[in-house]
Design a protein around this motif. Structure first.
Motif, PDB file in Angstrom:
ATOM      1  N   ILE A  95      -8.510  27.223  10.356  1.00 35.90           N
ATOM      2  CA  ILE A  95      -9.443  28.345  10.400  1.00 35.90           C
ATOM      3  C   ILE A  95      -9.430  28.805  11.850  1.00 35.90           C
ATOM      4  O   ILE A  95      -9.714  28.016  12.765  1.00 35.90           O
ATOM      5  CB  ILE A  95     -10.850  27.930   9.951  1.00 35.90           C
ATOM      6  CG1 ILE A  95     -10.817  27.568   8.465  1.00 35.90           C
ATOM      7  CG2 ILE A  95     -11.855  29.058  10.210  1.00 35.90           C
ATOM      8  CD1 ILE A  95     -12.139  27.092   7.890  1.00 35.90           C
ATOM      9  N   GLU A  96      -9.043  30.058  12.053  1.00 35.30           N
ATOM     10  CA  GLU A  96      -8.978  30.591  13.414  1.00 35.30           C
ATOM     11  C   GLU A  96     -10.160  31.523  13.652  1.00 35.30           C
ATOM     12  O   GLU A  96     -10.623  32.208  12.740  1.00 35.30           O
ATOM     13  CB  GLU A  96      -7.681  31.368  13.618  1.00 35.30           C
ATOM     14  CG  GLU A  96      -6.453  30.484  13.539  1.00 35.30           C
ATOM     15  CD  GLU A  96      -5.167  31.225  13.898  1.00 35.30           C
ATOM     16  OE1 GLU A  96      -4.197  30.551  14.270  1.00 35.30           O
ATOM     17  OE2 GLU A  96      -5.126  32.472  13.784  1.00 35.30           O
ATOM     18  N   PHE A  97     -10.616  31.551  14.902  1.00 31.91           N
ATOM     19  CA  PHE A  97     -11.751  32.392  15.273  1.00 31.91           C
ATOM     20  C   PHE A  97     -11.325  33.309  16.411  1.00 31.91           C
ATOM     21  O   PHE A  97     -10.541  32.910  17.276  1.00 31.91           O
ATOM     22  CB  PHE A  97     -12.928  31.520  15.727  1.00 31.91           C
ATOM     23  CG  PHE A  97     -14.171  32.316  16.019  1.00 31.91           C
ATOM     24  CD1 PHE A  97     -14.992  32.748  14.989  1.00 31.91           C
ATOM     25  CD2 PHE A  97     -14.497  32.657  17.324  1.00 31.91           C
ATOM     26  CE1 PHE A  97     -16.130  33.497  15.256  1.00 31.91           C
ATOM     27  CE2 PHE A  97     -15.635  33.402  17.597  1.00 31.91           C
ATOM     28  CZ  PHE A  97     -16.452  33.823  16.557  1.00 31.91           C
ATOM     29  N   LEU A  98     -11.834  34.525  16.402  1.00 33.48           N
ATOM     30  CA  LEU A  98     -11.476  35.485  17.446  1.00 33.48           C
ATOM     31  C   LEU A  98     -12.245  35.176  18.734  1.00 33.48           C
ATOM     32  O   LEU A  98     -13.394  35.571  18.900  1.00 33.48           O
ATOM     33  CB  LEU A  98     -11.764  36.916  16.978  1.00 33.48           C
ATOM     34  CG  LEU A  98     -11.315  38.023  17.935  1.00 33.48           C
ATOM     35  CD1 LEU A  98      -9.813  37.948  18.205  1.00 33.48           C
ATOM     36  CD2 LEU A  98     -11.668  39.399  17.361  1.00 33.48           C
ATOM     37  N   MET A  99     -11.588  34.423  19.610  1.00 34.39           N
ATOM     38  CA  MET A  99     -12.165  34.082  20.916  1.00 34.39           C
ATOM     39  C   MET A  99     -11.911  35.264  21.857  1.00 34.39           C
ATOM     40  O   MET A  99     -11.102  36.140  21.542  1.00 34.39           O
ATOM     41  CB  MET A  99     -11.462  32.842  21.493  1.00 34.39           C
ATOM     42  CG  MET A  99     -11.543  31.627  20.609  1.00 34.39           C
ATOM     43  SD  MET A  99     -13.059  30.735  20.902  1.00 34.39           S
ATOM     44  CE  MET A  99     -12.791  29.294  19.894  1.00 34.39           C
ATOM     45  N   PRO A 100     -12.478  35.259  23.059  1.00 36.87           N
ATOM     46  CA  PRO A 100     -12.189  36.369  23.994  1.00 36.87           C
ATOM     47  C   PRO A 100     -10.710  36.403  24.379  1.00 36.87           C
ATOM     48  O   PRO A 100     -10.233  37.409  24.881  1.00 36.87           O
ATOM     49  CB  PRO A 100     -13.040  36.032  25.219  1.00 36.87           C
ATOM     50  CG  PRO A 100     -14.077  35.089  24.745  1.00 36.87           C
ATOM     51  CD  PRO A 100     -13.499  34.348  23.597  1.00 36.87           C
ATOM     52  N   PHE A 101      -9.961  35.316  24.115  1.00 36.06           N
ATOM     53  CA  PHE A 101      -8.532  35.327  24.428  1.00 36.06           C
ATOM     54  C   PHE A 101      -7.678  35.324  23.160  1.00 36.06           C
ATOM     55  O   PHE A 101      -6.564  34.805  23.144  1.00 36.06           O
ATOM     56  CB  PHE A 101      -8.156  34.149  25.347  1.00 36.06           C
ATOM     57  CG  PHE A 101      -8.890  32.865  25.020  1.00 36.06           C
ATOM     58  CD1 PHE A 101      -8.399  31.981  24.084  1.00 36.06           C
ATOM     59  CD2 PHE A 101     -10.086  32.566  25.649  1.00 36.06           C
ATOM     60  CE1 PHE A 101      -9.074  30.813  23.775  1.00 36.06           C
ATOM     61  CE2 PHE A 101     -10.779  31.385  25.348  1.00 36.06           C
ATOM     62  CZ  PHE A 101     -10.267  30.513  24.411  1.00 36.06           C
ATOM     63  N   GLY A 102      -8.214  35.892  22.084  1.00 35.40           N
ATOM     64  CA  GLY A 102      -7.435  36.057  20.856  1.00 35.40           C
ATOM     65  C   GLY A 102      -7.857  35.082  19.767  1.00 35.40           C
ATOM     66  O   GLY A 102      -8.751  34.265  19.951  1.00 35.40           O
ATOM     67  N   PHE A 103      -7.196  35.201  18.574  1.00 32.06           N
ATOM     68  CA  PHE A 103      -7.489  34.296  17.459  1.00 32.06           C
ATOM     69  C   PHE A 103      -6.979  32.903  17.788  1.00 32.06           C
ATOM     70  O   PHE A 103      -5.800  32.745  18.139  1.00 32.06           O
ATOM     71  CB  PHE A 103      -6.799  34.801  16.184  1.00 32.06           C
ATOM     72  CG  PHE A 103      -7.635  35.781  15.410  1.00 32.06           C
ATOM     73  CD1 PHE A 103      -8.668  35.344  14.604  1.00 32.06           C
ATOM     74  CD2 PHE A 103      -7.380  37.148  15.498  1.00 32.06           C
ATOM     75  CE1 PHE A 103      -9.450  36.242  13.892  1.00 32.06           C
ATOM     76  CE2 PHE A 103      -8.157  38.058  14.793  1.00 32.06           C
ATOM     77  CZ  PHE A 103      -9.195  37.605  13.983  1.00 32.06           C
ATOM     78  N   LYS A 104      -7.835  31.900  17.693  1.00 33.40           N
ATOM     79  CA  LYS A 104      -7.450  30.530  18.046  1.00 33.40           C
ATOM     80  C   LYS A 104      -7.999  29.544  17.020  1.00 33.40           C
ATOM     81  O   LYS A 104      -9.075  29.769  16.450  1.00 33.40           O
ATOM     82  CB  LYS A 104      -8.023  30.139  19.419  1.00 33.40           C
ATOM     83  CG  LYS A 104      -7.486  30.958  20.568  1.00 33.40           C
ATOM     84  CD  LYS A 104      -6.083  30.554  20.949  1.00 33.40           C
ATOM     85  CE  LYS A 104      -5.474  31.557  21.868  1.00 33.40           C
ATOM     86  NZ  LYS A 104      -4.069  31.412  22.073  1.00 33.40           N
TER      87      LYS A 104
END
Ligand code: GAP
Length: 514
Positions: free
Chosen positions: A322-331
């Protein structure tokens, strides 16, 4: 992109300024990739852990928790494959004497090509204005097509080298692509070597012959080796799960992006034991259920996506992140893995103890299959913090930074403030605190103007501020201010408990998972 990096820097600074996250050992100039949680951070972190723990153990009658030790018998790590295969490919630059992960150097190089492609697209968008057709441009522009072809070729070669564990080819990609050390600027690279990520230490006195033990790199093995204990003492029937929250340690080579990749971190893992053949059904169940858990927090459904693994570990037959949109992209924030019977079988082999389940419905014994859900507490903390951070321009030229944290996770639920520090208002405010504090984390604040006090609470994400004024002494009403809307309502003191509880209780969050 640069703008996103600025936002990220501001979030890191905010986390420190407001007592959420401090660099470890800061007065000694810090310790790389290790962080401490401050007075507000620990509350937010504990609330995240409670949300996970209660969602697992209260909402599923067939899931129980354990808390296993960090030190375990070293053969466990032989059995699990970590001693032989928990490695990163490393390369050194002879001039700067710096060490890098070879795969990360190549990934960064690919990301630079992506940046170049995106820049070309943005330039064209500006040039063509509204009539711009991005898909068409990507297909037909010569420069972009060339960059895309180059990127794909490097990517394919890189994936192949990683799949084959071909260290020579990883090095050759670095040489062929003329990747330079960001510090020395040279291409004077060593061979690529495998580096084990587990921290080692010694147990017992050296005179007695000390034993090498490891700091666990995942909490999961503590669950596997307790499978029989829990199944027997808890009379558990398959399918059932065992949940655990605890520290894990990895000697990460490239540790960056704040608390995203740490050397000491915390995991929340659940191993769900199922009948062989049922694993895909349960994999699907957990994949969906875990996403629902995330989405119930209301951070924004569009900020999540699945990333199904094409390349599976040798013991897995399905895996997704499960990836989350962090300030540096989906991680990646969480992994859901179908681990077959690999771990239990390995422990059976290495320990010599029979680890089987007698299934009364089938009247036969088997080694259960396992679906694992594994989420990093610190990454979850970073997703919550970064999506909550907001800089707002207000009417009249004013501005504020507000943490729009899910109310159930907020470190402080309400702050009680006497309008002035006289006329009996502080005493009345204290009375309210003394009542609310049994159920909610409550702050008392009388310093500075009321506006400044509101801003302080906004900055740590407190959902409610309660102001006591002269009218309170007459009619037992106060103003209740909402963090997000900043709206204020006059309410009876007797109603405060109910009004706050409705919004901040973990219970209402858990009910969304029904
Ligand atoms: N038992 C399976 C396992 O450990 P993993 O994908 O290596 O799987 C699971 O780790 C989760 O642990 C990741 O999704 C991530 O959230 C967290 N995690 C892993 N390494 C981390 C690190 N160095 N720093 C912070 N969190 C980490």
């Amino acid at each position: 992109m640069a703008q996103q990096e600025d936002v990220f820097k501001k979030i890191v600074a905010h986390a420190k300024e407001y007592g959420f996250v401090f660099p470890s050992s800061e007065i000694y100039d810090g310790l790389s990739a290790v962080y401490d949680y401050g007075q507000n951070g620990v509350e937010l972190k504990n609330n995240i852990k409670r949300y996970w723990w209660e969602a697992m153990t209260l909402l599923h009658e067939n899931i129980v928790g354990i808390d296993s030790a960090i030190f375990m018998h070293p053969t466990i790590w032989k059995a699990s494959g970590h001693v032989d295969a928990f490695n990163d490919p490393l390369i050194d630059n002879r001039d700067s004497k710096k060490r890098y992960r070879a795969d990360v150097l190549i990934e960064d190089h690919i990301a630079k090509i992506d940046d170049k492609i995106n820049k070309e697209v943005e330039k064209a968008r500006k040039r063509f204005g509204e009539s711009f057709d991005e898909a068409m441009f990507r297909q037909t522009n010569g420069r972009v097509a060339e960059l895309v072809a180059r990127r794909e070729a490097i990517h394919d070669r890189f994936s192949q080298a990683m799949n084959d564990n071909n260290l020579d080819d990883l090095r050759q990609i670095i040489i062929d692509e003329e990747i330079v050390d960001p510090i020395s600027g040279t291409k004077n690279w060593t061979e690529v070597r495998q580096f084990n990520l587990m921290f080692k230490t010694e147990m017992g006195s050296t005179a007695d012959g000390a034993m090498t033990v490891y700091l666990r790199p995942e909490t999961a093995q503590g669950i596997f080796v307790n499978y029989l204990n829990v199944q027997k003492t808890g009379r558990m029937r398959i399918p059932f799960g065992i949940a655990q929250i605890g520290k894990a340690f990895r000697n990460e080579i490239v540790a960056r992006q704040f608390i995203f990749r740490m050397r000491e971190f915390e995991q929340m893992e659940m191993q769900f034991f199922v009948r062989p053949g049922d694993e895909m059904k349960w994999f699907q169940y957990w994949k969906e259920w875990r996403l629902r858990w995330h989405k119930a927090l209301g951070l924004g459904d569009e900020k999540y996506r699945y990333h199904d693994h094409e390349k599976l570990a040798h013991y897995a037959n399905a895996a997704t992140d499960i990836e989350f949109l962090m300030p540096f992209g989906f991680k990646e924030v969480e992994g859901i893995h179908s681990r077959t019977d690999f771990d239990l079988s390995q422990h059976e082999k290495f320990s010599g103890k029979k680890i089987q389940y007698f299934d009364p419905e089938l009247n036969s014994s088997y080694t259960p299959y396992v679906i694992e859900t594994s989420i990093g507490v610190d990454r979850m903390f970073l997703s919550v913090l970064s999506s909550a951070y907001e800089e707002q321009k207000l009417e009249g030229g004013d501005s504020r930074v507000v943490l729009r944290l899910p109310a159930a996770l907020a470190p402080v639920k309400c702050a009680v403030m006497p309008l002035v520090r006289k006329d009996g208002l502080p005493e009345k405010a204290r009375e309210i605190v003394d009542d609310l504090k049994f159920d909610f984390s409550t702050h008392y604040d009388e310093k500075d103007s009321i506006g400044k006090r509101y801003r302080r609470q906004d900055a740590i994400g407190t959902p409610f501020c309660i102001t006591v004024d002269h009218q309170t002494l007459e009619d037992n009403t106060v103003t209740l201010r909402h963090r997000d809307s900043m709206e204020q309502a006059r309410v009876n003191i007797a109603d405060l408990h109910r009004l706050i509880h409705d919004e901040v209780s973990l219970n209402s969050l858990l009910r969304k998972l029904k």
